[in-house]
Design an enzyme around this catalytic site. Structure first.
Site, short mmCIF file in Angstrom:
data_model
loop_
_atom_site.label_atom_id
_atom_site.label_comp_id
_atom_site.label_asym_id
_atom_site.label_seq_id
_atom_site.Cartn_x
_atom_site.Cartn_y
_atom_site.Cartn_z
N SER A 17 -1.07 -3.09 10.41
CA SER A 17 -1.26 -1.72 10.04
C SER A 17 -2.63 -1.28 10.68
CB SER A 17 -1.13 -1.46 8.40
OG SER A 17 -2.28 -2.03 7.94
N LYS A 29 -11.56 1.54 9.09
CA LYS A 29 -10.15 2.05 8.87
C LYS A 29 -10.06 2.98 8.01
CE LYS A 29 -5.71 -0.18 7.62
NZ LYS A 29 -5.14 -1.76 7.45
N SER A 53 -2.43 -7.38 8.81
CA SER A 53 -2.90 -6.23 9.37
C SER A 53 -3.74 -6.32 10.19
CB SER A 53 -2.86 -5.11 8.10
OG SER A 53 -1.48 -4.65 8.10
#
Ligand code: GLN
Length: 475
Positions: free
Chosen positions: A152, A77, A176
């Protein structure tokens, strides 16, 4: 790509018996990334570097010196630092910024010969539930491009969903990793707070944040978790507790005592089919000799408010460092120090991040500190104590991961309350600090997936993963 792999074992098998090389494996993932560019899952692909690394791993495999993640192609990420590589937290304010050091998790992956293929899109500073808050565009759910992948860590979830890599890392502060895993039909886990070092993770809310993997199998989840877990002198909140050989102990032969909370399931916000499937799994568990009791958790309505009071407070402090001077973007409109700060932050941060900084500043302000922040901390303690008590009485807590299947891009992004309620089932674990996993066990008649969540005792990853394997094999 010719063949879709669901676990590192399958890849290792093809390496040993069918002449697969890591270079050709990386090439096929690179081709798929190219073919699926429209999904916008990656912000950057480390093409040449991944190929060069793969070549080295092939040599190590030939010499019998390869680490235990040899053959694992993984994405990270865009809020996890990797030395010499850009990292932006999907924010304009970090435009052009390059990491000066690698996160501990990245060091540990590389040391075991995982191949890092790129960095993935996410909501700006990990704030969001749909990936619509990225400064670099939406990520599309690979199953239905009109739907969000969740957030997210949306790019990390889609990268695994669409076979653009075998696994990925996300971060989970309020859901997330688990909610996008639910939306993308893959596994996602948030480890116990303190199980995995946060060194090199761009902080959102430091007392909640944990890095967690996305995978297609429980075995890979266990393997990656055991590699990235364990004490770290660079993160004082990271536990020194020994890490078990998670991946080697996935056997399961116990009869368990399990619970779910009535108000979570008999809730008008929960989709009827998600509910139906939840009860079906409960019945399967009972039929197999486990005890499953319906109990109650009286703080359901306080989970989301507590989460947003405390995380925005922490975010307002953590994000103070992005001032246009220390990192990344600097506005050309500033004429002195103060206006440089103001313009850089105004232009560099997106709308949701600014909302949270302001909310957090408000709840920490002199006049409201006790009413919001102190109160929030007290409620967090109640939720944590009660959750821990339940987990003394029961082996695991079962819930849906999300109340519904993926929603449409653009439909919900103007309704903050609705968006914040996305965290209804996922906020409890990080508030309490306990580990939780989302398993891809739901298929809706609308063609979209949904997850089944299991919460466990702190540092109960071994039991959680063994039970997950059993659930995946039997449902
Ligand atoms: N959806 C939650 C939020 O917007 C969770 C985010 C996260 O876990 N990073 O804060």
């Amino acid at each position: 790509m010719e063949k879709v792999y669901s676990s590192l074992n399958e890849i290792k098998e093809d390496i040993s018996n069918n002449g697969l090389s890591c270079v050709s494996l990386v090439e096929s993932y690179l081709n798929r990334i190219e073919e699926n560019k429209h999904l916008n899952a990656f912000l950057e692909v480390f093409t040449d570097e991944a190929l060069a690394f793969a070549k080295d791993v092939d040599a190590k495999i030939a010499n019998n010196t390869a680490g235990k993640l040899a053959g694992m192609v993984i994405a990270i990420k865009d809020n996890i630092c990797y030395k010499g590589h850009k990292v932006s937290a999907s924010s304009k304010i970090l435009e052009g910024f390059e990491s000066l050091y690698s996160a501990t998790v990245v060091e540990r992956l590389l040391a075991e010969d995982a191949i890092v293929i790129g960095r993935t899109n996410c909501d700006e500073f990990a704030m969001g539930s749909s990936n619509e808050n990225s400064a670099y565009g939406n990520v599309l759910n690979a199953l239905d491009n009109t739907k969000t992948p969740g957030g997210s860590s949306g790019g990390s979830a889609v990268a695994v969903q669409a076979n653009l890599c075998l696994a990925s890392l996300g971060s989970d502060t309020g859901g997330s990793v688990r909610q996008p895993a639910s939306f993308c039909d893959v596994l996602g886990m948030k480890p116990t707070y303190g199980r995995v070092s946060r060194h090199g993770l761009i902080a959102y809310a430091s007392s909640f944040d944990q890095i967690g993997p996305f995978t297609r199998s429980v075995g890979d989840m266990a393997l990656i978790t055991e590699v990235i877990s364990g004490g770290d002198e660079f993160d004082t909140t990271c536990s020194k507790q020994a890490v078990p050989n998670l991946s080697e102990n996935l056997g399961f032969d116990k009869k368990l005592k399990l619970t779910y909370f009535k108000s979570y399931i008999e809730n008008e916000g929960l989709d009827a089919e998600v509910k139906g499937r939840f009860y079906e799994i409960i019945e399967n568990l009972k039929a197999d000799g486990h005890t499953v009791e319906e109990t109650e958790f009286e703080y359901l309505d306080y989970l989301v408010p507590t989460y947003y009071v405390l995380t925005t407070a922490e975010a307002s402090s953590n994000l103070a460092r992005f001032d246009g001077v220390h990192f990344g973007y600097r506005s050309p409109n500033g004429t002195d120090l103060e206006s440089t700060y103001k313009f850089s932050r105004t232009e560099g941060f997106g709308k949701e991040v600014k909302r949270r900084i302001m909310l957090g500043t408000y709840v920490l302000s002199a006049g409201f500190y006790d009413a919001y922040y102190t109160k929030g901390q007290k409620v967090r303690r109640l939720i944590k104590d009660k959750t821990e008590q339940v987990l003394k009485d029961y082996d695991f807590i079962l819930t849906p991961t999300s109340p519904h299947t993926p929603f449409e891009i653009g439909k919900q992004n103007d309704d903050q309350i609705k968006m914040y309620l996305e965290d209804i089932y996922t906020a409890q674990a990080p508030i309490a600090g306990v580990p939780a996993i989302s398993l891809p066990l739901g298929q809706h008649s609308n063609g979209l997936p949904f997850g089944f969540q299991v919460m466990a005792k702190s540092f109960g990853e071994q039991e959680l993963l063994s039970f997950s394997k059993y659930l995946m094999d039997n449902n």
